[in-house]
Scaffold this motif. Structure first.
Motif, PDB file in Angstrom:
ATOM      1  N   ALA A   8       3.926  -1.761  11.841  1.00  0.00           N
ATOM      2  CA  ALA A   8       3.331  -0.561  12.434  1.00  0.00           C
ATOM      3  C   ALA A   8       4.251   0.650  12.385  1.00  0.00           C
ATOM      4  O   ALA A   8       3.791   1.780  12.184  1.00  0.00           O
ATOM      5  N   THR A   9       5.545   0.457  12.553  1.00  0.00           N
ATOM      6  CA  THR A   9       6.469   1.594  12.555  1.00  0.00           C
ATOM      7  C   THR A   9       6.449   2.321  11.217  1.00  0.00           C
ATOM      8  O   THR A   9       6.346   3.560  11.159  1.00  0.00           O
ATOM      9  N   GLN A  10       6.515   1.557  10.113  1.00  0.00           N
ATOM     10  CA  GLN A  10       6.495   2.174   8.785  1.00  0.00           C
ATOM     11  C   GLN A  10       5.128   2.747   8.467  1.00  0.00           C
ATOM     12  O   GLN A  10       5.013   3.846   7.896  1.00  0.00           O
ATOM     13  N   ASP A  68       4.407   6.750   7.600  1.00  0.00           N
ATOM     14  CA  ASP A  68       3.823   7.164   6.324  1.00  0.00           C
ATOM     15  C   ASP A  68       2.479   7.851   6.506  1.00  0.00           C
ATOM     16  O   ASP A  68       2.169   8.838   5.819  1.00  0.00           O
ATOM     17  N   LEU A  69       1.658   7.347   7.415  1.00  0.00           N
ATOM     18  CA  LEU A  69       0.353   7.984   7.641  1.00  0.00           C
ATOM     19  C   LEU A  69       0.504   9.384   8.212  1.00  0.00           C
ATOM     20  O   LEU A  69      -0.313  10.273   7.946  1.00  0.00           O
ATOM     21  N   LEU A  70       1.567   9.598   8.992  1.00  0.00           N
ATOM     22  CA  LEU A  70       1.789  10.919   9.589  1.00  0.00           C
ATOM     23  C   LEU A  70       2.144  11.982   8.553  1.00  0.00           C
ATOM     24  O   LEU A  70       2.120  13.179   8.864  1.00  0.00           O
ATOM     25  N   THR A 112       0.824  -1.210   0.000  1.00  0.00           N
ATOM     26  CA  THR A 112       0.000   0.000   0.000  1.00  0.00           C
ATOM     27  C   THR A 112       0.860   1.263   0.000  1.00  0.00           C
ATOM     28  O   THR A 112       1.890   1.328   0.677  1.00  0.00           O
ATOM     29  N   ASP A 113       0.408   2.265  -0.735  1.00  0.00           N
ATOM     30  CA  ASP A 113       1.012   3.590  -0.670  1.00  0.00           C
ATOM     31  C   ASP A 113       0.348   4.314   0.500  1.00  0.00           C
ATOM     32  O   ASP A 113      -0.672   4.991   0.346  1.00  0.00           O
ATOM     33  N   TRP A 114       0.915   4.164   1.688  1.00  0.00           N
ATOM     34  CA  TRP A 114       0.296   4.705   2.899  1.00  0.00           C
ATOM     35  C   TRP A 114       0.251   6.229   2.889  1.00  0.00           C
ATOM     36  O   TRP A 114      -0.676   6.835   3.449  1.00  0.00           O
ATOM     37  N   ALA A 148       4.492   3.262  20.214  1.00  0.00           N
ATOM     38  CA  ALA A 148       4.784   3.304  21.649  1.00  0.00           C
ATOM     39  C   ALA A 148       3.697   2.581  22.435  1.00  0.00           C
ATOM     40  O   ALA A 148       3.984   1.873  23.411  1.00  0.00           O
ATOM     41  N   THR A 149       2.441   2.717  22.002  1.00  0.00           N
ATOM     42  CA  THR A 149       1.333   2.056  22.697  1.00  0.00           C
ATOM     43  C   THR A 149       1.377   0.554  22.494  1.00  0.00           C
ATOM     44  O   THR A 149       1.130  -0.216  23.437  1.00  0.00           O
ATOM     45  N   LEU A 150       1.681   0.102  21.293  1.00  0.00           N
ATOM     46  CA  LEU A 150       1.821  -1.335  21.060  1.00  0.00           C
ATOM     47  C   LEU A 150       2.849  -1.935  22.011  1.00  0.00           C
ATOM     48  O   LEU A 150       2.632  -3.004  22.599  1.00  0.00           O
TER      49      LEU A 150
END
Length: 263
Positions: A188-190, A194-196, A163-165, A228-230
């Motif tokens: 999750a890190t990547q 990308d979502l940010l 996916t192109d996040w 961090a939450t994970l």
């Protein structure tokens, strides 16, 4: 009164059945009927034992595990088993967690069975991405907060760029979409980084592990604190990650966890 139409489960056919997110009470009536009629059941790892209580004591149950990060039964072998059992005149049920057509590889299995000349039908199940947030008291769509929802996998097929996040983040922001990410814990890190690029760091986010099961756990945080939450909560697979303003609805109600219900 019109005559009720009842699906038939015949020898020499295959039915792909969505077992839902885990809670046996979330099975459809038709799914329970299919499981009871089966003489052979090919069962995924994420199907709970309670679902199998609907099976006939005479049925042959074959566990064909498929779970991210674990040794899995090859897909080609599962498809071969279905064809062989159907040609032997068995009533075959392929029992899959969630819904067969939402990241369950049901489309591939239907294509293979049809090419082999096997009659196949599909019974939908409640997908974890829907059940998880519902059990926390929030919707996936809301006319004031989300105009739509995107179900998307965080686990790309080998050799696929995935996916192109960054593009998805921009689309979700502009179109007011809820993102429901399956199999996203390991990436999750990547995904977060990308979502940010397109969504604010304070975008609400929920992580739901083992949706609907007694061991269900969840955390509510923001996109900026996802990884961090994970880590701090010790959440892992299988989990769904829900991103969007609809997550704010969780704070509006006090929903007991499955553990609290059991207590």
């Amino acid at each position: 009164m019109p005559t009720e139409s009842r699906t038939q489960f015949l020898p020499g056919t295959v039915t792909l059945v969505g077992a839902g997110p885990g809670d046996p009470e979330l099975l459809t009536i038709k799914a329970a009927r299919a499981i009871a009629a089966a003489t052979v059941l090919l069962v995924d790892d994420l199907v709970s034992d309670g679902v199998l209580e609907h099976a006939s004591p005479r049925a042959r149950i074959v566990h064909v595990g498929k779970r991210g990060g674990c040794k899995s039964t090859p897909q080609a072998f599962i498809e071969k088993l279905m064809v062989m059992a159907a040609r032997e005149g068995e009533v075959v049920v392929r029992l899959k967690g969630g819904d067969p057509f939402i990241f369950g590889r049901g489309g591939e299995e239907v294509e293979h069975l049809r090419e082999a000349g096997i009659t196949v039908q599909v019974l939908n199940g409640i997908t974890a991405g829907l059940a998880g947030l519902t059990l926390l008291g929030a919707p996936l769509t809301h006319r004031n907060h989300a105009h739509g929802v995107v179900f998307i996998t965080g686990h790309a097929k080998p050799g696929d760029s995935g996916t192109d996040w960054q593009q998805l983040a921009a689309t979700a922001r502009d179109a007011k979409l809820t993102l429901v990410i399956y199999m996203g814990v390991s990436s999750a890190t990547q995904i977060q980084a990308d979502l940010l690029t397109g969504l604010p760091a304070d975008t609400p986010l929920a992580i739901v592990q083992h949706a609907s099961l007694p061991q269900q756990r969840h955390a509510v945080c923001t996109l900026g604190t996802l990884t961090a939450t994970l880590a701090s909560e010790g959440l892992g697979s299988p989990s769904v990650i829900v991103v969007g303003d609809v997550v704010r609805g969780i704070a509006a109600v006090a929903v007991p966890s499955p553990q609290q219900h059991a207590a």
